[in-house]
Design a protein around this motif. Sequence first.
Motif, PDB file in Angstrom:
ATOM      1  N   PRO A 297       0.871  -1.367   0.134  1.00  0.00           N
ATOM      2  CA  PRO A 297       0.019   0.326  -0.044  1.00  0.00           C
ATOM      3  C   PRO A 297       0.834   1.150  -0.193  1.00  0.00           C
ATOM      4  O   PRO A 297       0.504   2.215  -0.763  1.00  0.00           O
ATOM      5  CB  PRO A 297      -0.804  -0.726   1.478  1.00  0.00           C
ATOM      6  CG  PRO A 297      -0.874  -1.633   1.517  1.00  0.00           C
ATOM      7  CD  PRO A 297       0.485  -2.115   1.295  1.00  0.00           C
ATOM      8  N   GLU A 298       1.783   1.342   0.816  1.00  0.00           N
ATOM      9  CA  GLU A 298       2.730   2.155   0.741  1.00  0.00           C
ATOM     10  C   GLU A 298       3.271   2.771  -0.326  1.00  0.00           C
ATOM     11  O   GLU A 298       3.959   3.598  -0.992  1.00  0.00           O
ATOM     12  CB  GLU A 298       3.647   2.280   2.238  1.00  0.00           C
ATOM     13  CG  GLU A 298       5.098   3.559   1.654  1.00  0.00           C
ATOM     14  CD  GLU A 298       4.123   4.872   2.114  1.00  0.00           C
ATOM     15  OE1 GLU A 298       4.502   6.116   1.981  1.00  0.00           O
ATOM     16  OE2 GLU A 298       3.083   5.111   2.885  1.00  0.00           O
ATOM     17  N   GLU A 299       3.465   1.798  -1.181  1.00  0.00           N
ATOM     18  CA  GLU A 299       4.254   1.589  -2.245  1.00  0.00           C
ATOM     19  C   GLU A 299       2.999   2.312  -3.725  1.00  0.00           C
ATOM     20  O   GLU A 299       4.073   2.610  -4.687  1.00  0.00           O
ATOM     21  CB  GLU A 299       5.236   0.101  -2.903  1.00  0.00           C
ATOM     22  CG  GLU A 299       6.462   0.122  -1.956  1.00  0.00           C
ATOM     23  CD  GLU A 299       7.049  -1.537  -2.575  1.00  0.00           C
ATOM     24  OE1 GLU A 299       7.682  -2.063  -2.317  1.00  0.00           O
ATOM     25  OE2 GLU A 299       5.975  -2.257  -3.313  1.00  0.00           O
ATOM     26  N   ARG A 300       3.054   1.817  -3.427  1.00  0.00           N
ATOM     27  CA  ARG A 300       0.850   2.503  -4.372  1.00  0.00           C
ATOM     28  C   ARG A 300       1.095   3.386  -3.116  1.00  0.00           C
ATOM     29  O   ARG A 300       1.129   4.446  -5.281  1.00  0.00           O
ATOM     30  CB  ARG A 300       0.336   1.580  -4.568  1.00  0.00           C
ATOM     31  CG  ARG A 300      -0.889   1.703  -4.739  1.00  0.00           C
ATOM     32  CD  ARG A 300      -1.964   0.693  -4.942  1.00  0.00           C
ATOM     33  NE  ARG A 300      -3.364   0.945  -5.599  1.00  0.00           N
ATOM     34  CZ  ARG A 300      -3.575   0.524  -6.540  1.00  0.00           C
ATOM     35  NH1 ARG A 300      -2.980  -0.003  -7.631  1.00  0.00           N
ATOM     36  NH2 ARG A 300      -4.800   0.826  -7.391  1.00  0.00           N
ATOM     37  N   ARG A 301       0.336   4.458  -2.873  1.00  0.00           N
ATOM     38  CA  ARG A 301       0.738   5.591  -2.738  1.00  0.00           C
ATOM     39  C   ARG A 301       1.857   6.617  -3.361  1.00  0.00           C
ATOM     40  O   ARG A 301       1.871   7.347  -3.556  1.00  0.00           O
ATOM     41  CB  ARG A 301       0.301   5.943  -1.011  1.00  0.00           C
ATOM     42  CG  ARG A 301      -1.147   5.149  -0.391  1.00  0.00           C
ATOM     43  CD  ARG A 301      -1.211   5.485   0.496  1.00  0.00           C
ATOM     44  NE  ARG A 301       0.176   5.478   1.960  1.00  0.00           N
ATOM     45  CZ  ARG A 301      -0.447   3.619   2.390  1.00  0.00           C
ATOM     46  NH1 ARG A 301      -1.563   3.746   2.269  1.00  0.00           N
ATOM     47  NH2 ARG A 301       0.875   3.853   3.352  1.00  0.00           N
ATOM     48  N   ILE A 302       3.198   6.235  -2.961  1.00  0.00           N
ATOM     49  CA  ILE A 302       4.319   6.487  -3.949  1.00  0.00           C
ATOM     50  C   ILE A 302       3.639   6.717  -5.100  1.00  0.00           C
ATOM     51  O   ILE A 302       4.307   7.520  -6.019  1.00  0.00           O
ATOM     52  CB  ILE A 302       5.527   6.056  -3.614  1.00  0.00           C
ATOM     53  CG1 ILE A 302       5.741   6.156  -1.690  1.00  0.00           C
ATOM     54  CG2 ILE A 302       6.627   6.589  -4.264  1.00  0.00           C
ATOM     55  CD1 ILE A 302       6.697   5.313  -1.527  1.00  0.00           C
ATOM     56  N   ILE A 303       3.403   5.459  -5.691  1.00  0.00           N
ATOM     57  CA  ILE A 303       3.374   5.477  -7.255  1.00  0.00           C
ATOM     58  C   ILE A 303       2.331   6.647  -8.317  1.00  0.00           C
ATOM     59  O   ILE A 303       2.253   7.383  -8.955  1.00  0.00           O
ATOM     60  CB  ILE A 303       3.662   4.095  -8.084  1.00  0.00           C
ATOM     61  CG1 ILE A 303       4.631   3.336  -8.158  1.00  0.00           C
ATOM     62  CG2 ILE A 303       2.772   4.486  -9.474  1.00  0.00           C
ATOM     63  CD1 ILE A 303       5.052   2.208  -8.651  1.00  0.00           C
ATOM     64  N   GLU A 304       1.578   6.679  -7.361  1.00  0.00           N
ATOM     65  CA  GLU A 304       0.075   7.456  -7.396  1.00  0.00           C
ATOM     66  C   GLU A 304       0.424   9.177  -7.589  1.00  0.00           C
ATOM     67  O   GLU A 304      -0.555  10.228  -7.486  1.00  0.00           O
ATOM     68  CB  GLU A 304      -1.141   6.592  -7.353  1.00  0.00           C
ATOM     69  CG  GLU A 304      -1.629   5.611  -7.142  1.00  0.00           C
ATOM     70  CD  GLU A 304      -2.893   4.832  -6.119  1.00  0.00           C
ATOM     71  OE1 GLU A 304      -3.146   5.737  -5.556  1.00  0.00           O
ATOM     72  OE2 GLU A 304      -3.679   4.047  -5.881  1.00  0.00           O
ATOM     73  N   LEU A 305       1.529   9.807  -6.852  1.00  0.00           N
ATOM     74  CA  LEU A 305       2.211  10.915  -6.447  1.00  0.00           C
ATOM     75  C   LEU A 305       2.665  10.882  -8.641  1.00  0.00           C
ATOM     76  O   LEU A 305       2.652  12.371  -8.450  1.00  0.00           O
ATOM     77  CB  LEU A 305       2.828  10.918  -5.924  1.00  0.00           C
ATOM     78  CG  LEU A 305       3.050  11.423  -4.559  1.00  0.00           C
ATOM     79  CD1 LEU A 305       3.598  11.088  -3.303  1.00  0.00           C
ATOM     80  CD2 LEU A 305       1.598  11.939  -4.028  1.00  0.00           C
ATOM     81  N   HIS A 306       2.833   9.680  -9.007  1.00  0.00           N
ATOM     82  CA  HIS A 306       3.241  11.006 -10.123  1.00  0.00           C
ATOM     83  C   HIS A 306       2.581  11.587 -11.532  1.00  0.00           C
ATOM     84  O   HIS A 306       3.145  12.762 -11.940  1.00  0.00           O
ATOM     85  CB  HIS A 306       3.674   9.431 -11.048  1.00  0.00           C
ATOM     86  CG  HIS A 306       2.994   8.614 -11.842  1.00  0.00           C
ATOM     87  ND1 HIS A 306       2.496   7.915 -11.730  1.00  0.00           N
ATOM     88  CD2 HIS A 306       2.084   8.630 -13.525  1.00  0.00           C
ATOM     89  CE1 HIS A 306       0.716   6.850 -12.243  1.00  0.00           C
ATOM     90  NE2 HIS A 306       1.356   8.312 -13.623  1.00  0.00           N
ATOM     91  N   PRO A 307       1.624  11.850 -11.363  1.00  0.00           N
ATOM     92  CA  PRO A 307       0.309  12.599 -11.716  1.00  0.00           C
ATOM     93  C   PRO A 307       0.849  14.222 -11.187  1.00  0.00           C
ATOM     94  O   PRO A 307       1.085  14.819 -12.228  1.00  0.00           O
ATOM     95  CB  PRO A 307      -1.651  12.380 -12.099  1.00  0.00           C
ATOM     96  CG  PRO A 307      -0.680  11.123 -11.531  1.00  0.00           C
ATOM     97  CD  PRO A 307       0.261  10.627 -10.816  1.00  0.00           C
TER      98      PRO A 307
END
Length: 435
Positions: A297-307
Amino acid sequence: MEAVPARARVYVAGVALGALCCLAPLSAAGPPWWATALLAALYAGGEQIAGRRFSGTCYPVLLAGAFLLAPPAAALVALPGALSARVEQRPAALRRIWRAAELVLAVWASAQVFGALGGGAAVATADFPYALLPATGGVLAFCAALALLDGGVLVLAEHVPARRAWRGLFARSLAPLLVHGLAGLMMAVLWRSPYGPTASLLVLLPMCVSWWAFAQYHRERAAHRATIRALVQAVDIKDGYTRGHSERVGQASMMIARELGMPDDRVEVLRFAGILHDVGKLGVPTRLLRKDGPLTPEERRIIELHPEYGHEMVRGISFLCEARAAVLHHHERLDGSGYPYGLVGTQIPESARVVAVADAFDAMTSTRSYSRARPVEAALAELERCAGTHFDPRMVAALTQALTRYGWHPAVTADEMPAPRPPAAPVPGKEGARR
């Protein structure tokens, strides 16, 4: 393209033979050689200065020749400039012959129509208003000849389907050629007036200013493309599994925009949006982009910052305009389940809805570290299943129609990418965060 198909070479040879037939009556016509030589020198000099990128900016000189001289002599005006023009692509000799032949035929056709409509008498008496009709006819003939011949080359040399080859060729070039024709007519009328050829050359001064402005505009566009290319290359280097993804999303976004009937300038903006949609991945740790298996979940949140990272990177680039909104919102979903802001329905910018469909389509049809490529038909079926919840049904329908009509021929394919490691089993819900 260095390898020119045999049928294209035969086509070029046939056009060249037709051009020679147009020039054959020169000796019998007894043209004013000094006028022919002066116009030919002006055209050749202009082509050398303009270069290949701005080829066509010297058409007023060619059209002035069509309005002043007999058809064979007018056609001869184009020959030296076309044969001596700079050519960057191979085979250079064949390309020069082709360019010279099509211009000879186009100018000859223009002069024939102009003369048949009585333009010669109107120019000889400096009767400018009455010369507009035959001049318009001459420009239309010039434009039609170029469009007809260029369409044949697209079919035979570039393998463009016949139903697409001639589409828009005439319409796109007509407006600028009408302007060039008006300048050519002014040159011809002044040439025949008491002021003589010297005065007619003054018409070229404002044209030279416009050519300079046009060149500046293209240099700026080239700088824009270089900026975008540098950003995309940086993303491709960092995320090797998606190499070529940005260009393919740009291509699919452009296909959707054209299918929706958007104007050309907006189509280009959406292509830029597709190309740059993942630029924010430059701010995401490489280990997460290349990770096999499921994300925490933490890694997913980090990737979801790319926009948001991407929006910050491009917000200061003024020419991107609408593309910035697509970069920020391309992971939003119609039902509000997307990110970064959970926008719903038409709250999502149209550009983002276009790129979202293009992005999802290419993600499904490309092999990645966490999923195998699906067939195009399966990807479209999945998009249609999610239309109305995740994706805008208009965009899905437009992509489906465009692919049915033209097929999917991406410039960069999975075969050209480095061989990936064996893919892990797809993780439901995780693919969207990686795109």
